[in-house]
Design an enzyme around this catalytic site. Structure first.
Site, PDB file in Angstrom:
ATOM      1  N   ASN A 108       0.869  -1.175   0.000  1.00 55.81           N
ATOM      2  CA  ASN A 108       0.000   0.000   0.000  1.00 55.81           C
ATOM      3  C   ASN A 108       0.904   1.223   0.000  1.00 55.81           C
ATOM      4  O   ASN A 108       1.462   1.581   1.030  1.00 55.81           O
ATOM      5  CB  ASN A 108      -0.886  -0.051   1.257  1.00 55.81           C
ATOM      6  CG  ASN A 108      -1.710   1.215   1.446  1.00 55.81           C
ATOM      7  OD1 ASN A 108      -1.798   2.051   0.543  1.00 55.81           O
ATOM      8  ND2 ASN A 108      -2.310   1.345   2.618  1.00 55.81           N
ATOM      9  N   TRP A 109       1.043   1.838  -1.160  1.00 59.90           N
ATOM     10  CA  TRP A 109       1.985   2.954  -1.291  1.00 59.90           C
ATOM     11  C   TRP A 109       1.434   4.239  -0.665  1.00 59.90           C
ATOM     12  O   TRP A 109       2.138   5.220  -0.547  1.00 59.90           O
ATOM     13  CB  TRP A 109       2.333   3.195  -2.763  1.00 59.90           C
ATOM     14  CG  TRP A 109       3.107   2.074  -3.399  1.00 59.90           C
ATOM     15  CD1 TRP A 109       3.426   0.863  -2.839  1.00 59.90           C
ATOM     16  CD2 TRP A 109       3.663   2.062  -4.715  1.00 59.90           C
ATOM     17  NE1 TRP A 109       4.149   0.106  -3.731  1.00 59.90           N
ATOM     18  CE2 TRP A 109       4.309   0.811  -4.893  1.00 59.90           C
ATOM     19  CE3 TRP A 109       3.691   2.979  -5.770  1.00 59.90           C
ATOM     20  CZ2 TRP A 109       4.959   0.472  -6.082  1.00 59.90           C
ATOM     21  CZ3 TRP A 109       4.343   2.648  -6.960  1.00 59.90           C
ATOM     22  CH2 TRP A 109       4.969   1.403  -7.108  1.00 59.90           C
ATOM     23  N   LYS A 110       0.158   4.222  -0.319  1.00 56.99           N
ATOM     24  CA  LYS A 110      -0.501   5.416   0.248  1.00 56.99           C
ATOM     25  C   LYS A 110      -0.270   6.630  -0.662  1.00 56.99           C
ATOM     26  O   LYS A 110      -0.150   6.456  -1.866  1.00 56.99           O
ATOM     27  CB  LYS A 110      -0.010   5.645   1.689  1.00 56.99           C
ATOM     28  CG  LYS A 110      -0.172   4.386   2.550  1.00 56.99           C
ATOM     29  CD  LYS A 110      -0.014   4.624   4.016  1.00 56.99           C
ATOM     30  CE  LYS A 110      -0.193   3.300   4.763  1.00 56.99           C
ATOM     31  NZ  LYS A 110      -0.145   3.452   6.225  1.00 56.99           N
ATOM     32  N   GLU A 118      -6.936   4.823   7.784  1.00 51.84           N
ATOM     33  CA  GLU A 118      -6.719   6.244   7.463  1.00 51.84           C
ATOM     34  C   GLU A 118      -7.947   6.834   6.776  1.00 51.84           C
ATOM     35  O   GLU A 118      -8.249   8.015   6.946  1.00 51.84           O
ATOM     36  CB  GLU A 118      -5.449   6.392   6.603  1.00 51.84           C
ATOM     37  CG  GLU A 118      -4.202   6.162   7.442  1.00 51.84           C
ATOM     38  CD  GLU A 118      -3.008   5.597   6.700  1.00 51.84           C
ATOM     39  OE1 GLU A 118      -2.993   5.618   5.452  1.00 51.84           O
ATOM     40  OE2 GLU A 118      -2.076   5.109   7.377  1.00 51.84           O
ATOM     41  N   SER A 177       3.192  -1.832  10.496  1.00 48.74           N
ATOM     42  CA  SER A 177       4.639  -1.850  10.742  1.00 48.74           C
ATOM     43  C   SER A 177       5.295  -3.172  10.371  1.00 48.74           C
ATOM     44  O   SER A 177       6.230  -3.630  11.044  1.00 48.74           O
ATOM     45  CB  SER A 177       4.939  -1.479  12.201  1.00 48.74           C
ATOM     46  OG  SER A 177       4.501  -0.154  12.464  1.00 48.74           O
ATOM     47  N   GLU A 182      -5.550  -4.825  10.649  1.00 49.88           N
ATOM     48  CA  GLU A 182      -4.532  -3.812  10.903  1.00 49.88           C
ATOM     49  C   GLU A 182      -4.878  -3.046  12.173  1.00 49.88           C
ATOM     50  O   GLU A 182      -5.667  -2.090  12.131  1.00 49.88           O
ATOM     51  CB  GLU A 182      -4.477  -2.816   9.734  1.00 49.88           C
ATOM     52  CG  GLU A 182      -4.143  -3.440   8.404  1.00 49.88           C
ATOM     53  CD  GLU A 182      -3.576  -2.414   7.437  1.00 49.88           C
ATOM     54  OE1 GLU A 182      -2.454  -2.626   6.981  1.00 49.88           O
ATOM     55  OE2 GLU A 182      -4.237  -1.393   7.184  1.00 49.88           O
ATOM     56  N   HIS A 232      -9.662   1.260   4.879  1.00 51.99           N
ATOM     57  CA  HIS A 232      -8.387   1.462   5.577  1.00 51.99           C
ATOM     58  C   HIS A 232      -8.589   2.440   6.736  1.00 51.99           C
ATOM     59  O   HIS A 232      -9.368   3.375   6.632  1.00 51.99           O
ATOM     60  CB  HIS A 232      -7.337   2.000   4.599  1.00 51.99           C
ATOM     61  CG  HIS A 232      -5.967   1.993   5.172  1.00 51.99           C
ATOM     62  ND1 HIS A 232      -5.528   2.959   6.048  1.00 51.99           N
ATOM     63  CD2 HIS A 232      -4.948   1.113   5.029  1.00 51.99           C
ATOM     64  CE1 HIS A 232      -4.284   2.667   6.413  1.00 51.99           C
ATOM     65  NE2 HIS A 232      -3.912   1.561   5.805  1.00 51.99           N
ATOM     66  N   GLY A 236       2.215   2.440  10.875  1.00 55.47           N
ATOM     67  CA  GLY A 236       3.151   3.545  10.727  1.00 55.47           C
ATOM     68  C   GLY A 236       3.851   3.950  12.015  1.00 55.47           C
ATOM     69  O   GLY A 236       4.491   5.000  12.078  1.00 55.47           O
ATOM     70  N   GLY A 261       2.752  -1.060   4.333  1.00 55.12           N
ATOM     71  CA  GLY A 261       2.769   0.363   3.977  1.00 55.12           C
ATOM     72  C   GLY A 261       4.185   0.834   3.716  1.00 55.12           C
ATOM     73  O   GLY A 261       4.750   0.596   2.649  1.00 55.12           O
ATOM     74  N   GLY A 262       4.783   1.470   4.709  1.00 55.93           N
ATOM     75  CA  GLY A 262       6.105   2.090   4.560  1.00 55.93           C
ATOM     76  C   GLY A 262       7.152   1.210   3.884  1.00 55.93           C
ATOM     77  O   GLY A 262       7.871   1.671   2.988  1.00 55.93           O
TER      78      GLY A 262
END
Ligand code: PGA
Length: 253
Positions: A9-11, A96, A210, A164, A94, A170, A231-232
């Site tokens: 997930n590149w966000k 976010e 994470s 999640e 998600h 994150g 993600g990251g």
């Protein structure tokens, strides 16, 4: 046997040039890894460019969100039909989206219905917030989110669920493999109560929050955990490739 699935997930990161560069860096190595489904979820504006680069490989494409209406006066939104034919997966619900854009369980439910109706495979995200976690409400929250997201949805074949915990996203504070495995087991029971044991046994449930190359093995070695939503660490080609490689290796044992 459920085929593990690792999704990146590149966000809201990368412009088109950067997305193209990133996918070129990982494409061939990802393509060469068997026994794991690999999905990249770049921003909307880069979907088409990334699609071109991964054509004829085993790497799959997903979007990060969509609106539930088919078309019309919804300035700035992207419909299920716009995504169908462009990508296979769509991340829905998600945390976010829930936190910053006011997405409720009802909105997530509408999106799931619309995605399924358009032939897209939802990656349905659920997870408790820190205060819910500390209050011992994880099971209650996650079960509710799964049930509400699927109200009125006929057996959603191909559904993927991502557990999640919001406090792990994150933050560098991942859940433990055991914690995630236990909650994912509960999610599977919820799916069984909705659609039967066979559906639940065949549905992939990821962990997210994470995930890195240093901890992926802890998660995918757990019996209930069928991969990860990353993600990251999905923005670094060597690390993402390592996450996929380790998943393949652990699952072959
Ligand atoms: P993270 O994000 O890996 O950066 O914690 C995961 C996610 O939000 O899907």
């Amino acid at each position: 046997m459920r085929l593990p699935i690792i999704a990146g997930n590149w966000k809201m990161n990368t412009n088109i040039d950067q997305a193209v560069e990133l996918v070129k860096e990982m494409r061939d190595r990802l393509h060469g890894i068997d026994g794991v489904e690999k999905v990249l979820c770049p921003p909307f504006v880069s979907l088409s460019a990334v699609k071109g680069i991964i054509a004829a490989t085993s790497v799959r494409l997903g979007a990060q969100n969509m609106y539930y209406e088919e078309k019309g006066a919804y300035t700035g939104e992207v419909s299920p039909n716009m995504l169908a034919g462009l990508c296979e997966y769509v991340i829905l619900g998600h945390s976010e989206r829930r936190q910053y854009f006011g997405e409720t369980d009802e909105i997530v439910n509408r999106k799931v219905k619309a995605a399924v109706g358009a032939g897209l495979l939802p990656i349905l995200c659920v997870g408790e917030r820190l205060e819910e976690h500390e209050a011992g409400k994880t099971e209650e929250v996650v079960t509710r989110q799964v049930r509400e997201a699927l109200v009125g949805v006929d057996t959603p074949d191909g559904l993927v669920v991502a557990y999640e915990p919001v406090w792990a996203i994150g933050t560098g504070k991942a859940a433990t493999g055991e914690q995630a495995n236990a909650t994912i087991g509960l999610i599977r029971e919820t799916l069984a109560s909705l659609y039967g044991a066979d559906f639940a046994a065949g549905t992939r449930i990821q962990y997210g929050g994470s995930v890195t190359a240093a901890n992926i093995a802890e998660f995918v070695s757990q019996p209930e955990i069928d991969g990860a939503l990353v993600g990251g660490a999905s923005l670094k080609a060597p690390e993402f490739v390592s996450i996929v490689e380790q998943t393949s290796r652990v699952r072959r044992r």
